[in-house]
Design a protein around this motif. Structure first.
Motif, short mmCIF file in Angstrom:
data_model
loop_
_atom_site.label_atom_id
_atom_site.label_comp_id
_atom_site.label_asym_id
_atom_site.label_seq_id
_atom_site.Cartn_x
_atom_site.Cartn_y
_atom_site.Cartn_z
N ASP A 158 0.83 -1.21 0.00
CA ASP A 158 0.00 0.00 0.00
C ASP A 158 0.86 1.26 0.00
N ARG A 159 1.89 1.23 0.84
CA ARG A 159 2.70 2.42 0.96
C ARG A 159 3.39 2.77 -0.35
N HIS A 160 3.80 1.74 -1.07
CA HIS A 160 4.46 1.99 -2.34
C HIS A 160 3.47 2.06 -3.49
N ARG A 161 2.19 1.97 -3.16
CA ARG A 161 1.14 2.00 -4.19
C ARG A 161 1.46 1.03 -5.32
N LEU A 162 1.80 -0.15 -4.96
CA LEU A 162 2.15 -1.14 -5.98
C LEU A 162 0.93 -1.52 -6.80
N THR A 163 1.14 -1.70 -8.08
CA THR A 163 0.05 -2.12 -8.96
C THR A 163 -0.27 -3.59 -8.69
N VAL A 164 -1.37 -4.03 -9.27
CA VAL A 164 -1.75 -5.43 -9.10
C VAL A 164 -0.63 -6.35 -9.58
N SER A 318 -2.52 2.21 -7.67
CA SER A 318 -2.17 3.07 -8.81
C SER A 318 -3.08 2.82 -10.02
N THR A 319 -4.37 2.72 -9.77
CA THR A 319 -5.27 2.48 -10.88
C THR A 319 -6.64 3.08 -10.55
N THR A 320 -7.61 2.83 -11.42
CA THR A 320 -8.97 3.30 -11.16
C THR A 320 -9.82 2.12 -10.70
#
Lengths: 825, 182
Positions: A158-164, A318-320
């Motif tokens: 979460d902290r690094h906003r990792l993508t799926v 990092s997505t919608t």
């Protein structure tokens, strides 16, 4: 306050602090006299001191060579401290885990001693190493582990906003680490984000491997009733049904927890939202409720009045929200569902399998490189898959699944069973989807049911296949009435399933019904009719009625030659069947002629397998005619094709040998004595293999021959069950281990399920088996003493170095299967 | 600077040579600072520092293994504790970050409410009124010394260290909760 006061306060405090609490008050009162300022101060400080003492760490200053410097955390079972090795040599930071005293039982201690060595041997970049273990001066066991500077995997992502995709990559590494441990006989039993730290460099590190098992072998939950409260021993979100029921815990429990973890990383929640529920609801939910699907979770969040949740969720990735839901639908829903199955045996067979599925998903479902031509006698299935593809294409959502099917179809033999298992999981989702989505469009629904049934058939799940096809038949009857080609098609499909199950009477009745219907629907010559003729003839032949089969096949050959252009493989198919019948009727020369014609056709087709099969048939007839050299020449070509297709040893190669052997046998040639008993088992296995491969006629025939050949021979391939005491954890070669009065087959583990579920035998037998059997694996074949059940995809032992189960799940390896079943039962 | 000189300085300082400390301090301070900053760069909220490890490492790098008596070693630690405290305070001033020595965090339990600066001020006040109690805290928090090491260094018994430590702790609690009261 004067300096004098300060000194008095300190003095009185230090004296009072040494007294028992009950005596302090009197002492302070007397010591302070009427100086209320000092007294108030001393009393306040003593109160603070009591408070501090209450929370002060009651841990030893040193543990072994490590000096404890503060608490890093605490769990239900233990407290973790930062340990520093500061003996002047060098400074090393470690995590020291001290077991809570109240948990110390004789049993715990015993296990502790026996298992710590195994744990210490786990050396993997993603597993925090156990460096040392021992007991403090007070006898408290401790573990010393590599100190990991990192944060829990969910927070890290979460902290690094990792993508799926990035999350999946880290998760895959976790899976592989778990798999590594499983292969080293260590089950984690407490996988959760808090036990998986990710370093700043992005390297996940699993903590506490195997420790949960050591600490509470059975006290987690006993006999269905929680003996201890949830919060203390288990993290409910990650507890598998078997853990709740107090059943034996195997690597499958870790797979389940991985499923929950994956769900969490994808959606931020757990599949049952257990955190939001009161404690009494947890158990029933875990045991019976269907887990949520990640995509459904996101979709619901989007629809809810508060769209912020969905947005937050997506932003952390990092997505919608919409793109997130799309990314999760399909594969990832299916992978989580598979891992979260209630029954351990229905989950992924290994964490590695799960990782592999995800790898394929990440790679965009690209086709498997190692593909080869399909197996012989499977035209029906190929058509089925084509159908599934065509239908799925009209419904975009299903394209992915159908691509999987096609992929499955194209897979190499060795990978096939594993892929089928994977496919099965997609099928379930697939089935679920279209039952709902196409309730209004019965025709599409029926066709999809057929495709599903065919896939089940392909996987060897005959009951499931029958159910699906029956459903399809019902719908078609409703739509078209009883007299329609579609209905005949369904009847034929059902007949094939029945034959595969061994229900030849049922198959015969269905074929006859279909034949009757088709004759009525297609007066004159028709290919549809020939399909039913051949189907019925094959069943009749298996049932031992070649004279009844002959006219049917003669008609089929005639019709096909008339309707099809010369050289069509469907003509060769009919010729081959007829050849088998006349061979049975005692006309080897007529048979030889028919097989020769079939071979000529196949020679021109690109299907090398079919050619090989045809040559084998032909060779058999040549042997019977005494034309040995010609026969052997053909078999050499067969062997070459087999080597070219699958390399090295295989069941097919054995099949060729059987043909040589059986041909020689029928010629009354003396076979070498040694081959005799082998022959019967090889025949049995081959018979089964051929049936599986869609050739019940030859299969049944071989099985019959095998029966004759076997009696009254003692099975030489079987290893006698021996009850030899297990010394040093060694199970005799291919044999049985008996520990604690329980027999235990040598191979042990099946799809993550401990077959030798002797709790005292944790690892020993398994290790030994791996040792014994692992070295003998040749090309994925399981040597004697093992069990593999590729049909059910559950039991699998000894052959492979499990849980890499695909090794012994070689569908072509029925011979071994046979042997193994005998051996281990 | 050669090891021998350092050892010499330590010995001189322990003999009561105040100037030795002046020459010694910059060396220890420089090395410690260098080590500490590499750790502090990686800090996070709630991060705690293992001061003992740092001091130990500084000692090894400056003096090494060779022929250093325990006395010298403990003197070094005494200096180092002092330096460590300075480094952390300086760091905290610059960053107002929550970075406590691990023992301080664990034992004073102030990771939430307070920081190094508050602790520093409390410790300063404590040292004015109860010099030895202040020294014990400093050695323990910033030097990472244990009770017996402290006892030896200060020439008092271990039980006294324990009692005085408890007093200091209660005193700090009280000061940190309500700085104006005492």
């Amino acid at each position: 306050m004067t300096p004098v006061d300060d000194r008095r306060i300190a003095e009185i405090f230090e004296q009072a602090v040494d007294l028992p609490p009950a005596e302090r008050e009197v002492f302070v009162e007397r010591a302070c006299g009427d100086d209320s300022t000092v007294r108030r101060e001393v009393e306040a400080l003593l109160a603070l001191d009591a408070e501090a003492e209450a929370v002060a760490p009651g841990f030893p200053e040193r543990v072994g060579p490590y000096r404890l410097a503060g608490k890093l955390g605490e769990g239900g079972m233990s407290e973790v401290f930062l340990g520093l090795r500061d003996d002047g040599e060098f400074v090393r930071r470690v995590a020291v885990k001290l077991i809570r005293r109240e948990l110390l039982t004789a049993e715990t201690m015993r296990r502790f001693e026996t298992e710590r060595q195994i744990l210490a041997s786990l050396d993997h970049p993603s597993i925090a190493r156990l460096l040392d273990a021992g007991r403090t001066e007070d006898g408290v066991p401790y573990f010393v582990m590599e100190y990991i500077e990192g944060e829990p995997i969910d927070l890290y992502c979460d902290r690094h906003r990792l993508t799926v995709a990035e999350r999946l990559e880290i998760f895959r590494q976790v899976c592989l680490a778990v798999d590594f441990a499983h292969r080293n006989l260590v089950v984690h039993r407490d996988i959760k984000p808090g036990n998986i730290l990710v370093t700043e460099a992005g390297q996940p590190k699993l903590l506490d491997f195997g420790i949960a098992k050591l600490l509470n072998p059975d006290l987690m939950i006993r006999g269905g009733e929680p003996t201890v409260s949830w919060g203390r021993f288990l993290t409910p979100e990650y507890a598998s049904p078997e853990q709740i029921l107090g059943k034996p815990i195997t690597s499958a429990a870790d797979v389940y927890a991985l499923g929950v973890l994956l769900f969490k990383l994808l959606t931020g929640a757990d599949p049952y939202r257990l955190r939001e529920r009161p404690e009494p609801e947890l158990q029933p939910l875990i045991l019976t409720a269907e887990p949520d699907r990640p995509s459904a979770f996101v979709q619901r969040a989007m629809k809810r009045a508060d769209p912020k949740t969905a947005r937050d969720l997506a932003e952390l990735r990092s997505t919608t929200p919409r793109a997130l839901a799309r990314a999760l639908a399909g594969d990832l829903d299916a992978v989580t569902a598979k891992a979260l199955r209630k029954e351990p045996q229905n989950r992924y067979l290994s964490a590695e399998q799960m990782a592999e599925d995800l790898r394929r998903h990440i790679a965009g479902g690209r086709p498997v490189a190692a593909s080869r031509p399909g197996l012989p006698g499977r035209g029906w299935l190929a058509a089925g898959v084509a159908l599934a593809l065509a239908l799925a294409a009209v419904t975009g959502a299903l394209v992915l699944q159908s691509r999987r099917l096609a992929e499955t179809r194209a897979m190499a033999e060795r990978e096939r069973a594993r892929a089928a298992e994977l496919s099965a999981s997609f099928q379930r989702v697939f089935a679920e989807h279209f039952r709902q989505d196409f309730a209004e469009q019965p025709e599409i629904q029926a066709n999809l049911l057929m495709a599903l049934g065919q896939s089940y058939y392909q996987m060897g799940l005959f009951d499931e296949a029958a159910t699906s096809i029956q459903e399809n038949l019902d719908i078609r009857r409703q739509m078209f009435g009883s007299e329609h080609e579609k209905v005949a098609e369904s009847l034929t499909a059902l007949a094939l399933v029945d034959a595969a199950k061994g229900d030849y009477d049922g198959a015969k009745a269905l074929h006859m019904k279909a034949l009757e219907l088709r004759r009525k629907l297609h007066p004159g010559d028709s290919l549809e009719v020939t399909e039913s003729l051949i189907g019925l003839a094959r069943v009749l032949l298996v049932k031992g009625h070649p004279p009844h089969a002959e006219p049917l096949l003669l008609e089929a050959v005639k019709t096909r030659e008339k309707l099809l252009i010369e050289g069509d493989v469907r003509i060769a198919e009919a010729l081959t069947d007829l050849g088998h019948v006349v061979e049975q009727l005692g006309s080897p020369s007529a048979a030889e002629h028919l097989f020769d014609r079939a071979s000529t056709i196949y020679r021109r087709s690109s299907d090398r397998w079919q050619l090989a099969v045809s040559f084998v048939n032909h060779a058999g007839a040549l042997f019977q005619l005494g034309r040995r050299e010609e026969g052997e020449k053909l078999l050499r070509i067969v062997a070459e094709i087999e080597r070219e297709q699958c390399g090295g040893e295989s069941a097919n190669l054995a099949a060729s040998l059987i043909h040589i052997a059986s041909a020689a046998d029928s010629q009354s040639c003396q076979m070498p004595r040694l081959a005799e008993p082998h022959l019967s088992y090889l025949l049995l296995g081959l018979g089964r293999a051929l049936t599986e491969l869609g050739d019940p006629i030859q299969g049944g025939e071989l099985s019959k021959r095998a029966k004759v050949a076997r009696e009254p021979a003692t099975p030489p391939l079987l290893v006698q069950p021996v009850s030899v005491p297990v010394t040093g954890g060694c199970v005799p070669d291919g044999g049985f281990a008996e520990r604690s009065g329980r027999p235990c087959c040598s191979g042990v583990i099946a799809g993550g399920t401990t077959v030798c579920s002797d709790p005292d035998d944790w690892g020993n037998t398994w290790r030994t088996c791996r040792h014994i059997c692992g070295s003998r694996l040749v090309n994925g074949c399981v040597p004697r003493g093992g069990v593999t059940d590729f049909l059910r995809l559950t039991d699998c032992c000894s052959g492979a170095s499990l849980p890499r189960s695909e090794r012994c799940l070689n569908p072509a390896d029925s011979i071994t299967y046979r042997t193994c079943v005998f051996t281990c039962r | 600077m050669a090891t021998r000189t350092l050892t010499r300085l330590l010995a001189d300082w322990s003999q009561g040579d105040g100037e030795a400390l002046d020459r010694l301090a910059p060396l220890v301070y420089g090395k410690l600072r260098q080590l500490a900053s590499s750790y502090l760069r990686r800090e996070r909220p709630g991060h705690v520092l293992e001061t003992r490890a740092l001091v130990n490492e500084a000692f090894l790098r400056l003096i090494g293994q060779s022929h250093v008596s325990w006395q010298n070693r403990s003197h070094f630690f005494a200096i180092a504790s002092l330096m460590m405290r300075r480094i952390l305070v300086e760091h905290a001033r610059r960053k107002r970050a929550l970075c406590l020595p691990i023992e301080a965090a664990a034992e004073v339990g102030m990771s939430e409410a307070s920081d190094v600066l508050a602790l520093d001020e409390a410790l300063r006040q404590l040292s004015i009124r109860h010099p030895q109690a202040g020294k014990i805290v400093e050695l323990r928090f910033f030097g990472g010394l244990n009770e017996s090491e402290i006892a030896e260094m200060l020439g008092i018994s271990v039980p006294t260290v324990k009692r005085r430590w408890r007093f200091a702790r209660a005193w700090l609690y009280r000061y940190l909760a309500a700085p104006a009261t005492p």
